[in-house]
Scaffold this motif. Structure first.
Motif, PDB file in Angstrom:
ATOM      1  N   PHE A 272       0.832  -1.202   0.000  1.00  0.00           N
ATOM      2  CA  PHE A 272       0.000   0.000   0.000  1.00  0.00           C
ATOM      3  C   PHE A 272       0.870   1.257   0.000  1.00  0.00           C
ATOM      4  O   PHE A 272       2.083   1.201   0.177  1.00  0.00           O
ATOM      5  N   ALA A 273       0.200   2.386  -0.171  1.00  0.00           N
ATOM      6  CA  ALA A 273       0.867   3.680  -0.076  1.00  0.00           C
ATOM      7  C   ALA A 273       0.567   4.301   1.279  1.00  0.00           C
ATOM      8  O   ALA A 273      -0.364   3.899   1.979  1.00  0.00           O
TER       9      ALA A 273
ATOM     10  N   ILE B 290       2.376  11.206  -1.159  1.00  0.00           N
ATOM     11  CA  ILE B 290       1.863   9.837  -1.212  1.00  0.00           C
ATOM     12  C   ILE B 290       3.027   8.957  -1.650  1.00  0.00           C
ATOM     13  O   ILE B 290       3.565   9.121  -2.751  1.00  0.00           O
ATOM     14  N   VAL B 291       3.423   8.046  -0.773  1.00  0.00           N
ATOM     15  CA  VAL B 291       4.630   7.244  -1.002  1.00  0.00           C
ATOM     16  C   VAL B 291       4.312   5.762  -0.813  1.00  0.00           C
ATOM     17  O   VAL B 291       3.619   5.379   0.134  1.00  0.00           O
ATOM     18  N   TYR B 292       4.840   4.946  -1.732  1.00  0.00           N
ATOM     19  CA  TYR B 292       4.757   3.494  -1.606  1.00  0.00           C
ATOM     20  C   TYR B 292       6.095   3.011  -1.034  1.00  0.00           C
ATOM     21  O   TYR B 292       7.074   2.862  -1.772  1.00  0.00           O
ATOM     22  N   PRO B 293       6.181   2.782   0.272  1.00  0.00           N
ATOM     23  CA  PRO B 293       7.468   2.408   0.871  1.00  0.00           C
ATOM     24  C   PRO B 293       7.818   0.944   0.610  1.00  0.00           C
ATOM     25  O   PRO B 293       6.935   0.092   0.519  1.00  0.00           O
ATOM     26  N   HIS B 294       9.120   0.684   0.477  1.00  0.00           N
ATOM     27  CA  HIS B 294       9.541  -0.720   0.368  1.00  0.00           C
ATOM     28  C   HIS B 294      10.592  -1.089   1.410  1.00  0.00           C
ATOM     29  O   HIS B 294      10.865  -2.264   1.637  1.00  0.00           O
ATOM     30  N   SER B 295      11.203  -0.085   2.080  1.00  0.00           N
ATOM     31  CA  SER B 295      12.238  -0.404   3.067  1.00  0.00           C
ATOM     32  C   SER B 295      12.310   0.671   4.140  1.00  0.00           C
ATOM     33  O   SER B 295      12.063   1.853   3.874  1.00  0.00           O
ATOM     34  N   LEU B 296      12.660   0.228   5.350  1.00  0.00           N
ATOM     35  CA  LEU B 296      12.991   1.130   6.452  1.00  0.00           C
ATOM     36  C   LEU B 296      14.499   1.071   6.652  1.00  0.00           C
ATOM     37  O   LEU B 296      15.096  -0.011   6.629  1.00  0.00           O
ATOM     38  N   ILE B 297      15.121   2.217   6.854  1.00  0.00           N
ATOM     39  CA  ILE B 297      16.577   2.286   6.938  1.00  0.00           C
ATOM     40  C   ILE B 297      16.985   3.004   8.219  1.00  0.00           C
ATOM     41  O   ILE B 297      16.504   4.102   8.501  1.00  0.00           O
ATOM     42  N   SER B 298      17.867   2.387   8.975  1.00  0.00           N
ATOM     43  CA  SER B 298      18.466   3.056  10.126  1.00  0.00           C
ATOM     44  C   SER B 298      19.868   3.485   9.728  1.00  0.00           C
ATOM     45  O   SER B 298      20.717   2.647   9.415  1.00  0.00           O
TER      46      SER B 298
ATOM     47  N   LEU C 150      11.997   9.849   8.609  1.00  0.00           N
ATOM     48  CA  LEU C 150      10.778   9.437   9.310  1.00  0.00           C
ATOM     49  C   LEU C 150      10.255  10.480  10.303  1.00  0.00           C
ATOM     50  O   LEU C 150       9.048  10.739  10.348  1.00  0.00           O
ATOM     51  N   PRO C 151      11.105  11.120  11.124  1.00  0.00           N
ATOM     52  CA  PRO C 151      10.577  12.114  12.066  1.00  0.00           C
ATOM     53  C   PRO C 151       9.931  13.323  11.390  1.00  0.00           C
ATOM     54  O   PRO C 151       9.142  14.035  12.012  1.00  0.00           O
ATOM     55  N   ARG C 152      10.262  13.577  10.118  1.00  0.00           N
ATOM     56  CA  ARG C 152       9.697  14.732   9.420  1.00  0.00           C
ATOM     57  C   ARG C 152       8.330  14.431   8.804  1.00  0.00           C
ATOM     58  O   ARG C 152       7.706  15.320   8.222  1.00  0.00           O
ATOM     59  N   MET C 153       7.893  13.200   8.917  1.00  0.00           N
ATOM     60  CA  MET C 153       6.549  12.843   8.460  1.00  0.00           C
ATOM     61  C   MET C 153       5.567  13.290   9.534  1.00  0.00           C
ATOM     62  O   MET C 153       5.517  12.717  10.624  1.00  0.00           O
ATOM     63  N   GLN C 154       4.795  14.310   9.243  1.00  0.00           N
ATOM     64  CA  GLN C 154       3.957  14.945  10.255  1.00  0.00           C
ATOM     65  C   GLN C 154       2.520  14.436  10.210  1.00  0.00           C
ATOM     66  O   GLN C 154       2.034  13.980   9.176  1.00  0.00           O
ATOM     67  N   GLY C 155       1.862  14.551  11.362  1.00  0.00           N
ATOM     68  CA  GLY C 155       0.459  14.156  11.450  1.00  0.00           C
ATOM     69  C   GLY C 155       0.298  12.651  11.376  1.00  0.00           C
ATOM     70  O   GLY C 155       1.253  11.879  11.478  1.00  0.00           O
ATOM     71  N   ASN C 156      -0.934  12.212  11.185  1.00  0.00           N
ATOM     72  CA  ASN C 156      -1.219  10.787  11.063  1.00  0.00           C
ATOM     73  C   ASN C 156      -0.855  10.296   9.669  1.00  0.00           C
ATOM     74  O   ASN C 156      -1.143  10.949   8.671  1.00  0.00           O
ATOM     75  N   SER C 157      -0.202   9.129   9.620  1.00  0.00           N
ATOM     76  CA  SER C 157       0.149   8.523   8.333  1.00  0.00           C
ATOM     77  C   SER C 157      -1.023   7.656   7.882  1.00  0.00           C
ATOM     78  O   SER C 157      -1.310   6.624   8.487  1.00  0.00           O
ATOM     79  N   LEU C 158      -1.702   8.086   6.836  1.00  0.00           N
ATOM     80  CA  LEU C 158      -2.897   7.389   6.368  1.00  0.00           C
ATOM     81  C   LEU C 158      -2.534   6.350   5.317  1.00  0.00           C
ATOM     82  O   LEU C 158      -1.821   6.639   4.353  1.00  0.00           O
ATOM     83  N   LEU C 159      -3.026   5.125   5.500  1.00  0.00           N
ATOM     84  CA  LEU C 159      -2.792   4.070   4.524  1.00  0.00           C
ATOM     85  C   LEU C 159      -3.706   4.249   3.326  1.00  0.00           C
ATOM     86  O   LEU C 159      -4.899   4.517   3.467  1.00  0.00           O
ATOM     87  N   VAL C 160      -3.146   4.120   2.141  1.00  0.00           N
ATOM     88  CA  VAL C 160      -3.917   4.187   0.900  1.00  0.00           C
ATOM     89  C   VAL C 160      -3.895   2.792   0.295  1.00  0.00           C
ATOM     90  O   VAL C 160      -2.873   2.340  -0.225  1.00  0.00           O
ATOM     91  N   SER C 161      -5.013   2.094   0.382  1.00  0.00           N
ATOM     92  CA  SER C 161      -5.052   0.681  -0.020  1.00  0.00           C
ATOM     93  C   SER C 161      -5.251   0.519  -1.521  1.00  0.00           C
ATOM     94  O   SER C 161      -6.279   0.053  -1.994  1.00  0.00           O
ATOM     95  N   GLU C 162      -4.256   0.963  -2.261  1.00  0.00           N
ATOM     96  CA  GLU C 162      -4.262   0.742  -3.708  1.00  0.00           C
ATOM     97  C   GLU C 162      -2.842   0.404  -4.129  1.00  0.00           C
ATOM     98  O   GLU C 162      -1.869   0.942  -3.610  1.00  0.00           O
ATOM     99  N   ASN C 163      -2.715  -0.528  -5.049  1.00  0.00           N
ATOM    100  CA  ASN C 163      -1.402  -0.982  -5.487  1.00  0.00           C
ATOM    101  C   ASN C 163      -0.986  -0.283  -6.770  1.00  0.00           C
ATOM    102  O   ASN C 163      -1.812   0.162  -7.555  1.00  0.00           O
TER     103      ASN C 163
END
Length: 254
Positions: A113-114, A131-139, A161-174
Motif C-alpha cells: 500500500f501507499a 503519497i509514497v509506496y514504501p519498500h524499506s525502512l533504513i536506520s 521518518l521524524p519529518r513525516m507529520q500528522g497521522n500517516s494514512l494508509l492508501v489501499s491501492e497498489n
C-alpha cells in the motif's frame, strides 16, 4: 533452536574468549547437560580441527590452526554470543519517532500500500502532502528513513521518518511501478574507496591506516547505491572534497 545455533555459539565463544564449556551452553540456551555433551561430541566429529578439550582448562579451546585461518568477525561474536559486561556501547540518538508511524510504514510495506502524510524538508520547510509506496525502512545510525516510490514525482526517494507529520494514512491501492525491483539505485551496489585525510601529517595518516585496517592505504567499502551518503556518514565523512578539514580523519578517493 537447531544444532547450527549451538555450534555457532560454541565456536565463536571459544575463538574470542579462548575457552567454552558445557556450562556456557546450559546457561545460554537453558538446555540439559546431556544435550550440551551431544553438541560437543557433534563438533568433535564434524569439525575436529576447530576446537579440542583441554584438561588443564577444563573446557574446550580453539586449535592454533583454527585461530589463524578463521574468518570470524568481532561484530558476529557480539551478535551470537552477546555483549560481555566490560564492553560498553553508546546508544544511538533517539530521533523521536513514535511507534504509530513505524506500524503504518510496516503495514504499507507488507501489503504493497501507499502512505499519505505531510512532509517538511530543509529545502521545503512548509509541509506538503506526499503519497509514497514504501519498500524499506533504513536506520542510518542516528535517524530512521523510509525508502519508497513517490507518486507525485514518479521517483524513488528517501524520507526522514521524524519529518513525516500528522497521522500517516494508509492508501489501499497498489501500483506496480512502485515495486522494489524497479528501484535501480536500491538494487545496484557500488564500491567506493576511503583514504586517510591528505591534510593530516604522514605519521597521522599511518595511524588512520591502522585504525581502519587499510590495505596499501586504502579502505574499500561496498553498499547499495541508494545508501551511499548514509554509509559515508557512518565513517564520519561529510566533506567529500580532496582536502577536508583535519578534524575529518578519512577522505573519499576519486
Amino acid at each position: 533452536m537447531n544444532n547450527k545455533d549451538y555450534i555457532e555459539f560454541t565456536l565463536h565463544k571459544a575463538f574470542f574468549e579462548g575457552r567454552v564449556t558445557r556450562k556456557d551452553l546450559i546457561e545460554r540456551f537453558g538446555i540439559k547437560e546431556s544435550k550440551a555433551t551431544k553438541i560437543f561430541a557433534l563438533i568433535s566429529k564434524e569439525l575436529p580441527r576447530h576446537i579440542h578439550y583441554h584438561p588443564r582448562s577444563r573446557g574446550y579451546v580453539p586449535s592454533e590452526d583454527y585461530r589463524i585461518k578463521s574468518t570470524y568477525r568481532f561484530v558476529d561474536y557480539l551478535q551470537i554470543v552477546g555483549r560481555p559486561g566490560f564492553i560498553h556501547h553508546l546508544e544511538t540518538v533517539n530521533s523521536g519517532v513514535d511507534m504509530d508511524k513505524f506500524r503504518s510504514i510496516q503495514e504499507a510495506i507488507k501489503h504493497g500500500f501507499a502512505v499519505e502524510f505531510d512532509y517538511s524538508s530543509l529545502n521545503t520547510p512548509e509541509p506538503t502532502k506526499r503519497i509514497v509506496y514504501p519498500h524499506s525502512l533504513i536506520s542510518s545510525g542516528y535517524r530512521w528513513h523510509v525508502r519508497g516510490w513517490e507518486k507525485g514525482s514518479g521517483l524513488f526517494k528517501d524520507f526522514n521518518l521524524p519529518r513525516m507529520q500528522g497521522n500517516s494514512l494508509l492508501v489501499s491501492e497498489n501500483d506496480t511501478t512502485s515495486h522494489i525491483d524497479n528501484d535501480l539505485d536500491w538494487n545496484e551496489y557500488k564500491t567506493f574507496f576511503l583514504i586517510p585525510n591528505p591534510s593530516l601529517s604522514l605519521e597521522q595518516r599511518r595511524i588512520i591506516e591502522i585504525d581502519y585496517q587499510m590495505s596499501n592505504g586504502v579502505l574499500a567499502v561496498s553498499c547499495r547505491k541508494a545508501l551511499f551518503l548514509y554509509t559515508l556518514h557512518t565513517y564520519l565523512v561529510t566533506d567529500q572534497s580532496e582536502f577536508p578539514n583535519i578534524h575529518q580523519h578519512l577522505a573519499l578517493r576519486e
